[in-house]
Design a protein around this motif. Sequence first.
Motif, PDB file in Angstrom:
ATOM      1  N   PHE A 140     -19.819  77.720  82.710  1.00 13.16           N
ATOM      2  CA  PHE A 140     -20.265  79.098  82.893  1.00 13.16           C
ATOM      3  C   PHE A 140     -21.745  79.132  83.229  1.00 13.16           C
ATOM      4  N   LEU A 141     -22.480  80.123  82.755  1.00 12.20           N
ATOM      5  CA  LEU A 141     -23.858  80.366  83.150  1.00 12.20           C
ATOM      6  C   LEU A 141     -24.821  79.272  82.712  1.00 12.20           C
ATOM      7  N   GLY A 142     -26.019  79.346  83.257  1.00 12.10           N
ATOM      8  CA  GLY A 142     -27.066  78.415  82.866  1.00 12.10           C
ATOM      9  C   GLY A 142     -27.741  78.815  81.573  1.00 12.10           C
ATOM     10  N   SER A 143     -28.423  77.870  80.968  1.00 14.97           N
ATOM     11  CA  SER A 143     -29.125  78.122  79.714  1.00 14.97           C
ATOM     12  C   SER A 143     -30.235  77.088  79.558  1.00 14.97           C
ATOM     13  N   LEU A 144     -31.186  77.383  78.710  1.00 10.78           N
ATOM     14  CA  LEU A 144     -32.231  76.403  78.417  1.00 10.78           C
ATOM     15  C   LEU A 144     -31.778  75.439  77.325  1.00 10.78           C
TER      16      LEU A 144
END
Lengths: 123, 218
Positions: free
Chosen positions: B7-11
């Motif tokens: 799914f989405l990106g994250s740090l």
Amino acid sequence: MANNYKQQFFYSFTKGLVALQGPIVLGATTTGVTSSSINGASAARTGTGEITVTFQDLFQALVFADAMLLSATARDLVPQIKSVDLVAKTVVINLLTGATPTDPLNGMTLYVNLFFRASSINP
Amino acid sequence: MKYAQQFLGSLYRNLTGLHGSLAYTAQVKATLTTQGILLTAASFGTVGNNVTFTVTPGATAGAETVSVTGSAITVQVETGVSSITQVATALQASTAAVALAVTTSTGAGTVATHAVLSLAGGVNAGVTSNIIGVSSAAVTGTGEITLTLDRKWPFHLWTKCMMKSSTPQDLIPQVESSSLVTGQTTKIQLLTGATPTEPTSDCSLYVGIWFRDSSTTK
């Protein structure tokens, strides 16, 4: 943006997870919703302290929901989901003072975050 | 082994979210309506189903007597003469009876003897989980839900809940405790103000619990 290393993905046990996120700027009572910036959905005032989010696509389940208000003036309002209708493609959110639906102040913003499962397979 | 979707990106490295809903069954008090008398259990839940009510002869109208043995309430009446109001008044005056059930008169007329009747319909509060990764959910106190996860996680990032109720309820979910790294449980309270409170009708909670599934912090 700070010089951070950004990971490409996050993971979920939900198959076909889809997020609808964005702010809904709320107007005066008679105005209803001033603007909505949720990609894939629209929003409208449908009653006292009641906001209906209508999404464009058909989903199998709502698996997570969050809504938070932005207001320069402190206000005793708590978002609470009233109903979810996946056929009508709506999520109705009440803004409550105690247990009473109450209209927001003009200019308040409701940040909405809805996660849906698009797949009919679970998990 | 569950298949984690991308799914989405994250740090965060290996950011993983558990999402789903909890279905909450509100507690209900047991009741009994007989001969114009409504008995409502003093306590919520199935414990109230144990309360019994018997009407026996032997008293004079206006001087009805109430006795309580365990969960059994017995009232002596003058059959066909004691009025509903007189019987209800006697039951309301009995501290022992009130501790088991609250009496309300719902009609006019007289009361006849009858054999043992049980209160019924008492339901305990309950919760079922539809969150993948949560192995069990239980009501563990007043307005308190304990979730047990099916594994431990390296680092817990955040938890968020939102309530759904067709009837508006003055309840706000709040995380009471979280032991998702050393243990596998987290507790969520439903608060009215600062007071844990039971829902008054069936409702749902949408829950998201986020973890970093890596020992590497970035």
